[in-house]
Every structure is written in C-alpha cells, then in structure tokens.
Design an enzyme around this catalytic site. Structure first.
Site, PDB file in Angstrom:
ATOM      1  CE1 TYR A  96       0.906   0.072   4.480  1.00 12.72           C
ATOM      2  CE2 TYR A  96      -0.096   2.223   4.131  1.00 12.72           C
ATOM      3  CZ  TYR A  96       0.669   1.365   4.900  1.00 12.72           C
ATOM      4  OH  TYR A  96       1.192   1.816   6.084  1.00 12.72           O
ATOM      5  NE  ARG A 108       6.906   4.371  -0.446  1.00 13.43           N
ATOM      6  CZ  ARG A 108       6.870   5.251   0.545  1.00 13.43           C
ATOM      7  NH1 ARG A 108       7.987   5.716   1.075  1.00 13.43           N
ATOM      8  NH2 ARG A 108       5.719   5.708   1.000  1.00 13.43           N
ATOM      9  CE  LYS A 117       3.389   3.373   3.204  1.00 17.46           C
ATOM     10  NZ  LYS A 117       3.531   3.259   4.644  1.00 17.46           N
ATOM     11  CD  GLU A 153      10.914   2.770   9.212  1.00 16.83           C
ATOM     12  OE1 GLU A 153      10.705   3.716   8.437  1.00 16.83           O
ATOM     13  OE2 GLU A 153      10.764   1.583   8.877  1.00 16.83           O
TER      14      GLU A 153
HETATM   15  N1  PDD Z   1       3.461   5.742   6.666  1.00 11.88           N
HETATM   16  N2  PDD Z   1       8.251   4.547   7.802  1.00 11.88           N
HETATM   17  C1  PDD Z   1       7.127   3.806   7.902  1.00 11.88           C
HETATM   18  C2  PDD Z   1       7.202   2.491   8.588  1.00 11.88           C
HETATM   19  C3  PDD Z   1       5.920   4.279   7.369  1.00 11.88           C
HETATM   20  O1  PDD Z   1       4.803   3.556   7.468  1.00 11.88           O
HETATM   21  C4  PDD Z   1       5.903   5.560   6.741  1.00 11.88           C
HETATM   22  C5  PDD Z   1       4.662   6.111   6.116  1.00 11.88           C
HETATM   23  C6  PDD Z   1       7.091   6.294   6.664  1.00 11.88           C
HETATM   24  C7  PDD Z   1       7.149   7.648   5.979  1.00 11.88           C
HETATM   25  O2  PDD Z   1       7.097   7.501   4.573  1.00 11.88           O
HETATM   26  P1  PDD Z   1       6.488   8.635   3.625  1.00 11.88           P
HETATM   27  O3  PDD Z   1       7.262   9.870   3.876  1.00 11.88           O
HETATM   28  O4  PDD Z   1       6.702   8.107   2.249  1.00 11.88           O
HETATM   29  O5  PDD Z   1       5.043   8.812   4.009  1.00 11.88           O
HETATM   30  C8  PDD Z   1       8.247   5.744   7.199  1.00 11.88           C
HETATM   31  C9  PDD Z   1       2.222   6.230   6.110  1.00 11.88           C
HETATM   32  C10 PDD Z   1       1.977   7.676   6.402  1.00 11.88           C
HETATM   33  C11 PDD Z   1       1.105   5.338   6.578  1.00 11.88           C
HETATM   34  O6  PDD Z   1       1.393   4.240   7.015  1.00 11.88           O
HETATM   35  O7  PDD Z   1      -0.053   5.708   6.462  1.00 11.88           O
END
Ligand code: PDD
Length: 288
Positions: A33, A52, A150, A184
C-alpha cells in the site's frame, strides 16, 4: 468531510465497501500500500508514491495494475469524497484464492483506494512538538519482511505503537534495528540535529525509504544545511539538540520529548522550524 472507497472498479460509500474473507490481504497481510496526502488541494508527490507502490509489489511478486488505472481510481475517489484535503490509501492485495500459503496459488490483484479527510496533526502539535518513546520491539530485519517494502503486514508496527502509547502515552513509537541503532517510527522516519548537523539513519539500517524523508534531504542539500545519513544510538536521540519525524500526512513534525524527557530546549528548534518552513514552501509549489 467524507470517506469514499474505490473497490471492484467503482466508487462507493464506506459501508458498501466489502472484500472477501478469503482475500490474502486479510488472511496474511499479503498486500502492499501507499498513503499519499494532498497539500494546498493537490496530491503531493503522487508519482513517487506510485513508483514505490509498484516497486513494493514487484518485490513480493504481486502483479500491479497499469499506472493509469490506479491514477484514474485515485482521481475519481478524491472527486467523490470532495474533502478540502485528503489522505489517500492505495492498496493492492493478491486477491482471494484457496487457503494455500503459496503466493503462486492466486493471481487476482485487487485494487482498493480509500480517501479520508487528511487528518494532519493539529497546529498545536506543530507548535509544541510531540512525544515519542523508544520501544523494545525491533524493526523487521530486512531478511524477514524488508522494511523497504511497504507491505500491508504492519503487525510489528501496530504492537510497537501499542507499547509506546501504553507506556507513556507517546504519540509515536521509535523502533531500533537489530544492531540497537535507531531505525524509524511506526509510520514515520526520524531525524535528529546534533551540533548543527542533521542526521537520519541510512536505508541500510532497514527502514522505509520515505518520500517525505527524501524531500527533506533534498531541501537540506539545496539550502546548504549540514546533513548526513548516519547511524545513531538511542542515547544520541535522547541527547539531541532537536529531533523531528516525517511522513506524507505529517510533513515535518517536531519531536520535543523522548522517553518522557525533553529533547534539547523542549521546544521545536531553529533547524526543525527552518525545514518545516522550506517543506511548506515546497508543498505550496507542488510536486507531481
Ligand atoms: N506511513 N516509515 C514507515 C514504517 C511508514 O509507514 C511511513 C509512512 C514512513 C514515511 O514515509 P512517507 O514519507 O513516504 O510517508 C516511514 C504512512 C503515512 C502510513 O502508514 O499511512
């Protein structure tokens, strides 16, 4: 403010959106997702998020629909929801099949798009910063489910956030990698500022290579801010001058408390505020 779902090729109300109990996304988290946000009424960095998504799908051998089909579904769902600013969740599952773990037993990709009101952090959270807790649950080892993918399998992160909330009511959980270095957040990337330098863990630690993280790195480089990707320890986070987290729905969000103790002066610092401002200018200009 409304929610709309694109499922089975059409947009519907949330209560009409149904999926099979045999869907592998439901049974095994066998899905990928993206969460994309809008800023100033337009999708921000949608192309990078969809690239991505395709890369995540490829990494787990899940067939992705054509990019144009996803873009059309996203546009239709945003239009139907009609929110001033949206949070868009694009999901691909491997679909329903026999109760057989073998991913080759099914090839029936389901595309689901859910559009919510953005639900960004409140102005007070940006002004005062948020609290995080460094949790005991480690980030997935890249040789298990690689954090760079993801996937919809978020149980590790769900439990990490649960630990942070239970322990101290912290807003976000910070996970370490197996080697004890900071990795993270449960849904965010983390940065610290120490001695005027901005640090964030390198992808090799085992993290999601966040799109917002990449934008912040570009902003550091373009504006001559001292930056490096480097590993750092929980104590280096606790003892930082400033810290902040990044994600698509939050942009740059200051962190002013780590494990119930103030970070630096206990208020968003000058480097964080500068990056918040630069990021806002970028969002205003827009990124396709
Ligand atoms: N989450 N690390 C993890 C584990 C994440 O799930 C996310 C994003 C990020 C940040 O990635 P980005 O800048 O591409 O949003 C880092 C989204 C917001 C979610 O799970 O809804």
């Amino acid at each position: 403010m409304s929610i709309r779902v694109h499922i089975g090729g059409r947009v519907c109300l949330p209560e009409e959106a149904k999926i099979s109990v045999f869907d592998r996304g439901f049974l095994y988290g066998d899905s990928v997702y993206e969460t994309i946000g809008t800023a100033y009424g337009r999708l921000f960095a949608a192309r990078e998020h969809l690239v991505r998504l395709e890369r995540s799908a490829e990494r787990i051998g899940l067939r992705s629909p054509p990019r144009a089909e996803i873009e059309k579904a996203v546009a239709e769902t945003i239009a139907a929801a009609g929110n001033p600013e949206s949070r868009v969740r694009v999901i691909l599952t491997r679909g329903a099949g026999k109760l057989d773990l073998d991913p080759a037993s099914t090839d029936d990709t389901q595309l689901i798009v859910i559009v919510f009101p953005l639900g960004a952090p409140t102005p007070e959270m940006y002004a005062k910063g948020v609290a995080v807790a460094i949790v005991s649950i480690t980030r997935n080892n890249p040789r298990a489910i690689d954090p760079a993918v993801k996937s919809g399998n978020y149980l590790n992160n769900v439990l990490a956030l649960g630990e942070a909330r239970r322990r101290s009511g912290a807003y976000e959980a910070i996970l370490c990698a197996d080697d004890g270095c900071i990795a993270e957040g449960s849904t965010s990337n983390i940065f610290v500022v120490r001695g005027g330098e901005i640090w964030t863990p390198p992808p090799a630690v085992g993290i999601l290579d966040g799109i917002t993280r990449a934008k912040v790195i570009e902003l550091c480089r373009a504006n001559g801010l001292a930056f490096q990707e480097r590993r750092f320890s929980p104590d280096e986070l606790r003892g930082a001058d400033e810290a902040f987290i990044t994600s698509a729905t939050r942009g740059v969000l200051p962190v002013t408390v780590v494990d119930e103790k103030p970070v630096g002066a206990g208020a968003p610092g000058p480097v964080t505020r500068r990056l918040m401002d630069l990021y806002d200018q970028l969002a205003r200009r827009g990124v396709d």
